[in-house]
Design an enzyme around this catalytic site. Structure first.
Site, PDB file in Angstrom:
ATOM      1  N   ASP A 318       0.071 -60.783  12.095  1.00  0.00           N
ATOM      2  CA  ASP A 318       0.518 -59.577  11.395  1.00  0.00           C
ATOM      3  C   ASP A 318      -0.118 -59.549  10.008  1.00  0.00           C
ATOM      4  O   ASP A 318       0.009 -60.499   9.238  1.00  0.00           O
ATOM      5  CB  ASP A 318       2.059 -59.594  11.285  1.00  0.00           C
ATOM      6  CG  ASP A 318       2.614 -58.253  10.836  1.00  0.00           C
ATOM      7  OD1 ASP A 318       1.844 -57.437  10.291  1.00  0.00           O
ATOM      8  OD2 ASP A 318       3.821 -58.031  11.010  1.00  0.00           O
ATOM      9  N   ASP A 416      -1.785 -53.118  12.862  1.00  0.00           N
ATOM     10  CA  ASP A 416      -2.051 -54.346  12.093  1.00  0.00           C
ATOM     11  C   ASP A 416      -1.399 -55.573  12.705  1.00  0.00           C
ATOM     12  O   ASP A 416      -1.194 -56.560  12.024  1.00  0.00           O
ATOM     13  CB  ASP A 416      -1.550 -54.171  10.653  1.00  0.00           C
ATOM     14  CG  ASP A 416      -0.051 -54.352  10.536  1.00  0.00           C
ATOM     15  OD1 ASP A 416       0.660 -53.967  11.480  1.00  0.00           O
ATOM     16  OD2 ASP A 416       0.393 -54.888   9.517  1.00  0.00           O
ATOM     17  N   GLU A 417      -1.093 -55.536  13.986  1.00  0.00           N
ATOM     18  CA  GLU A 417      -0.265 -56.598  14.543  1.00  0.00           C
ATOM     19  C   GLU A 417      -0.505 -56.762  16.029  1.00  0.00           C
ATOM     20  O   GLU A 417      -0.649 -55.784  16.752  1.00  0.00           O
ATOM     21  CB  GLU A 417       1.188 -56.219  14.277  1.00  0.00           C
ATOM     22  CG  GLU A 417       2.211 -57.150  14.817  1.00  0.00           C
ATOM     23  CD  GLU A 417       3.614 -56.627  14.515  1.00  0.00           C
ATOM     24  OE1 GLU A 417       3.754 -55.709  13.671  1.00  0.00           O
ATOM     25  OE2 GLU A 417       4.551 -57.132  15.145  1.00  0.00           O
TER      26      GLU A 417
HETATM   27 MG    MG Z   1       2.036 -55.975   8.621  1.00  0.00          MG
HETATM   28 MG    MG Z   2       3.140 -54.829  11.426  1.00  0.00          MG
END
Ligand code: MG
Ligand code: MG
Length: 615
Positions: A318, A416-417
Site C-alpha cells: 500500500d 495504490d494497493e
Molecule cells: Mg495508500
Molecule cells: Mg490504499
DNA sequence: ATCCTCCCCTAC
DNA sequence: TAAGGTAGGGGAGGAT
C-alpha cells in the site's frame, strides 16, 4: 441524485438503466466520510430552520404555529400529485415539518402513492414496530391526507388515506431511453418507439456493446410504467427532477450548477476524487491490456491460488500518502512540510475535503476527509496541493508493472494497493527480501513515493501487518505477521504470538467490519451482557469472547458471520485472485444537481452525458 | 429449492 | 466556493 447502471445479464445482452433517486438518510451510512455525517446533519438542520422561516415569512408566524399540521413531520417518497415541492410548501405553511431524508426517529407521516416492493416491506415493518412500541406511530398516507387535513383545519384520521399499493407488487419503474452508440433490445426499442424521445446520437462503430438503455425513476415512481409516460407528457417533463436537488437550501450558480453549466457532467468528473478512485477497475483493465500487449513474461493470467500453504506468502502493498507523494514529486520544495491534497484550500472556512495528507500533516492531526478549513485551524502552515489525476494514473501503471514482474500472482485492490502472492517461497527471509526489493523499486521508479508492505500467511494478516506497520513505524514500513514459533505453520490453532496480536486489534480493522457492523456488534454485546464500555475501542478479543459462530451468523447473516468468526481466529481462506473484467459499469452524480421542473431537455442531455461516462 | 429484486454494507 | 463515485458481496423475503 442521477445514476446510470449497465450490468451483465444471463448472456442475453446487457441491461442498462439510468435514473434519479431521492436519498435515504446518508447519516446512516457515513462509512467513508466519518466527518460527512456531521456536515449533513448541520446542513439538514439549517434547512429545517430555513423552511420554517420561509413559511412564517409568507403566511405569518401565528398561522404557522397554529397550523393544522403542527407536530407532524412528513417525508415524501417518489412521485406524487401534487409534486413534492408543492407538498413541502403546503406542509411547512401549515406548521408541519418536511424532511429530506427518512429519519425514522423524526418522521411521523410517510407520503406517497406507489412504493417499490423493497420500500413497501420496509415501511410495513416500521409501521408494525411503531404501532406496538412506546414511540409515536408511523403513518403511511396518500398526499390527499395533507390536502384534506389542511382544508379541515386539523389532522384527519389517517386510516382513510392508507396506501393500498403498499402491499401489492410494485416494482421500480424503468423508463426506456436510448443510449448513444448502443443497440437497444427489441423490447426496449418497442417501448422507446412509444415515447417522444430524441433519436440516438450516432457514435463510432467501435464498441458496439449490445445494450439497452433506460431511465429509471427510482424510489417507486408511477407503476404504470411506459403507458403512463406515453399518456401523460407532463409527467415525463419532470422526470428525474423529483430528487434531493430542490430541497437543497441554496442555489448553485454558474459552472457549479447542472442547469447552468452545459458541460457539468464532464467538469464534475474531471475534478472528482471519488470518481477517480472509483474508476480503478476501468483504469486497471486499461493497464492490463497494455501490459499484455508488451508481452512481458510475468504473473499475468495466472489462476487463483488457494491459501494457505507452507511455501506461500502473501504481501500486501500500500502506497504511503499516495496522492500527496505523487503531487510532491513536482514540488520538491514542499517535501517535509505539512501538505494536503484537495480543491481550493483558501481560508480557514474552506469546506474542500482533504483527500490525502502528508505524514507531517498527520502528525499535526490532519486527516483525510477533513475539511481544509478545519485542518488549517489545527495546522496553520498546512499547504494545499491540487489533484493530479493523470500523474496518479501514470504512477499506478508503473506500480503494477513492478508487481507483475516481482510476484507470482497479483490481486489489484485499488489505484495504490494490491495483494501479491509468493509461491514456492518457504522462508520468510526470502519473502522479506522480495518485499524489500519491491519497496526499493517503487522508491526508484515512482518519483517521491514510498510504499509500506505487510507480510503474512494469508490476506488477513498481510493486511493487518501493513496497517500496523504504517501506524507504528511510519511510511516505507515493512512488517511481518507470521507464527515464528512454527515458521511453516498456519491455520488453526493460531500460534500464541499471533493470537495475542489479534486480540488487541480494533474490530473495525478487520476486513468487512465497517461502521454499521461495529455498531451491531456493540449493540448486541450491550443487550446480552450489559457490558457498556461505550466509548472504548471494541477489540477482537472481546468480540471473540462474546460470540460463538451461531451468534455471529444470526447477527450478520450466515456468510458474513461465518467469515468474521474465522477472521477472529486468524483464519482466512480467501485466495489471492487476479481480478477479472467488471460485471457492471455505472455512473452517478449526487453533487450540484439543480434542475427546474420545466427543463426536461437539460435533464435529458445530462442523462445522455452521464450514460457516456459509464464505460 | 432456487431465483429475483431491492436494498444495505464495505472498500478504496 | 467546490466537485458526496464505483463496484462487488450478500441478506430479506416475495415470486416462481
Ligand atoms: Mg495508500
Ligand atoms: Mg490504499
Amino acid at each position: 441524485m442521477m445514476n446510470i447502471v449497465e450490468r451483465k445479464n444471463n448472456g442475453l445482452g446487457d441491461a442498462f438503466s439510468a435514473g434519479s433517486r431521492s436519498a435515504t438518510a446518508p447519516s446512516r451510512r457515513p462509512v467513508a466520510f466519518e466527518s460527512f455525517g456531521e456536515y449533513m446533519a448541520v446542513k439538514e438542520q439549517k434547512l429545517r430552520v430555513q423552511q420554517q422561516d420561509d413559511a412564517m415569512a409568507s403566511v405569518g408566524v401565528l398561522q404557522v404555529a397554529r397550523g393544522p399540521l403542527w407536530g407532524v413531520c412528513v417525508w415524501v417518497d417518489g412521485r406524487t400529485d401534487p409534486p413534492r415541492d408543492a407538498l413541502r410548501t403546503l406542509v411547512t405553511q401549515a406548521g408541519g415539518r418536511f424532511e429530506t431524508y427518512l429519519h425514522r426517529e423524526l418522521v411521523t407521516h410517510v407520503v406517497g402513492t406507489h412504493f417499490a416492493r423493497g420500500r413497501a416491506m420496509e415501511l410495513r415493518r416500521a409501521v408494525q414496530t411503531r404501532r406496538g412500541g412506546a414511540t409515536r406511530p408511523l403513518y403511511v398516507v396518500k398526499p390527499a391526507w395533507i390536502l384534506d387535513s389542511i382544508r379541515a383545519g386539523r389532522p384527519l384520521p389517517e386510516w382513510q388515506y392508507g396506501v393500498d399499493e403498499i402491499s401489492r407488487d410494485s416494482r421500480q419503474t424503468v423508463l426506456p431511453v436510448s443510449r448513444p452508440g448502443c443497440v437497444p433490445s427489441e423490447e426496449d426499442a418497442d417501448a422507446m418507439s412509444r415515447l417522444d424521445l430524441p433519436p440516438s446520437v450516432p457514435c463510432g462503430p467501435e464498441t458496439p456493446i449490445e445494450s439497452n438503455t433506460s431511465l429509471t425513476e427510482e424510489e417507486s415512481a408511477a407503476s404504470e410504467s411506459s403507458e403512463h409516460w406515453q399518456s401523460d407528457k407532463m409527467e415525463c417533463t419532470d422526470f428525474g427532477v423529483s430528487t434531493s436537488a430542490p430541497t437543497m437550501a441554496y442555489a448553485l450558480r454558474g459552472l457549479l450548477s447542472s442547469r447552468e453549466n452545459p458541460h457539468f457532467v464532464r467538469d464534475f468528473f474531471a475534478q472528482s476524487r471519488l470518481h477517480f478512485i472509483g474508476s480503478f477497475r476501468e483504469t486497471y483493465e486499461t493497464i492490463l491490456r497494455r501490459l499484455q500487449s508488451d508481452r512481458q513474461p510475468s504473473s499475468l493470467d495466472r489462476m487463483p491460488q488457494t491459501l494457505p500453504r507452507r511455501d506461500r506468502f502473501v504481501l500486501h502493498v500500500d502506497m504511503d500518502a499516495f496522492f500527496v507523494s505523487v503531487s510532491l514529486a513536482k514540488r520538491p520544495h514542499l517535501r517535509g512540510k505539512p501538505v494536503a491534497v484537495c480543491h481550493s484550500g483558501t481560508g480557514e472556512h474552506s469546506r474542500a475535503e482533504i483527500s490525502s495528507a502528508s505524514y507531517e500533516a498527520r502528525a499535526r492531526g490532519v486527516r483525510a476527509n477533513m475539511f481544509f478549513g478545519e485542518a488549517r485551524r489545527l495546522c496553520p502552515e498546512l499547504v494545499m496541493v491540487p489533484y493530479d489525476f493523470s500523474a496518479y494514473k501514470a504512477a499506478c501503471e508503473v506500480l503494477y508493472r513492478i508487481f507483475f514482474a516481482e510476484a507470482d500472482l497479483v490481486e489489484g485492490v485499488s489505484i495504490d494497493e494490491a495483494y501479491l502472492l509468493l509461491q514456492h517461497c518457504s522462508e520468510v527471509e526470502r519473502a522479506e527480501e522480495i518485499a524489500s526489493r519491491i519497496r526499493q523499486r517503487i522508491l526508484q521508479e515512482i518519483e517521491g513515493c514510498t510504499a509500506s508492505i505487510g507480510i503474512g500467511r494469508n490476506k488477513l494478516f498481510a493486511r493487518l501487518a501493513t496497517k500496523y506497520g504504517k501506524e507504528k513505524l511510519g511510511k516505507g514500513s515493512q512488517f511481518v505477521l507470521i507464527d515464528r514459533a512454527h515458521p511453516d505453520g498456519f491455520g488453526s490453532p493460531m500460534g500464541a504470538a499471533l493470537r495475542s496480536f489479534l486480540d488487541e486489534v480494533p474490530i473495525r480493522a478487520i476486513p468487512g467490519v465497517g461502521w454499521s457492523t461495529e455498531a451491531r456488534l456493540r449493540d448486541a454485546m450491550k443487550a446480552t451482557s450489559g457490558s457498556s464500555q461505550d466509548n472504548e475501542v471494541l477489540l477482537v478479543a472481546s468480540v471473540r469472547e462474546h460470540f460463538n459462530l451461531e451468534g455471529l451468523e444470526k447477527l450478520l447473516g450466515s456468510a458474513n458471520g461465518n467469515r468474521l468468526y474465522r477472521f477472529l481466529d486468524g483464519m482466512d481462506s480467501r485466495p489471492v485472485q487476479p481480478i477479472g473484467p467488471r460485471k457492471s459499469v455505472s455512473a452517478q452524480i449526487g453533487w450540484g444537481i439543480r434542475f427546474l421542473s420545466t427543463e426536461e431537455d437539460k435533464v435529458r442531455s445530462f442523462m445522455i452525458d452521464l450514460s457516456l461516462v459509464a464505460r
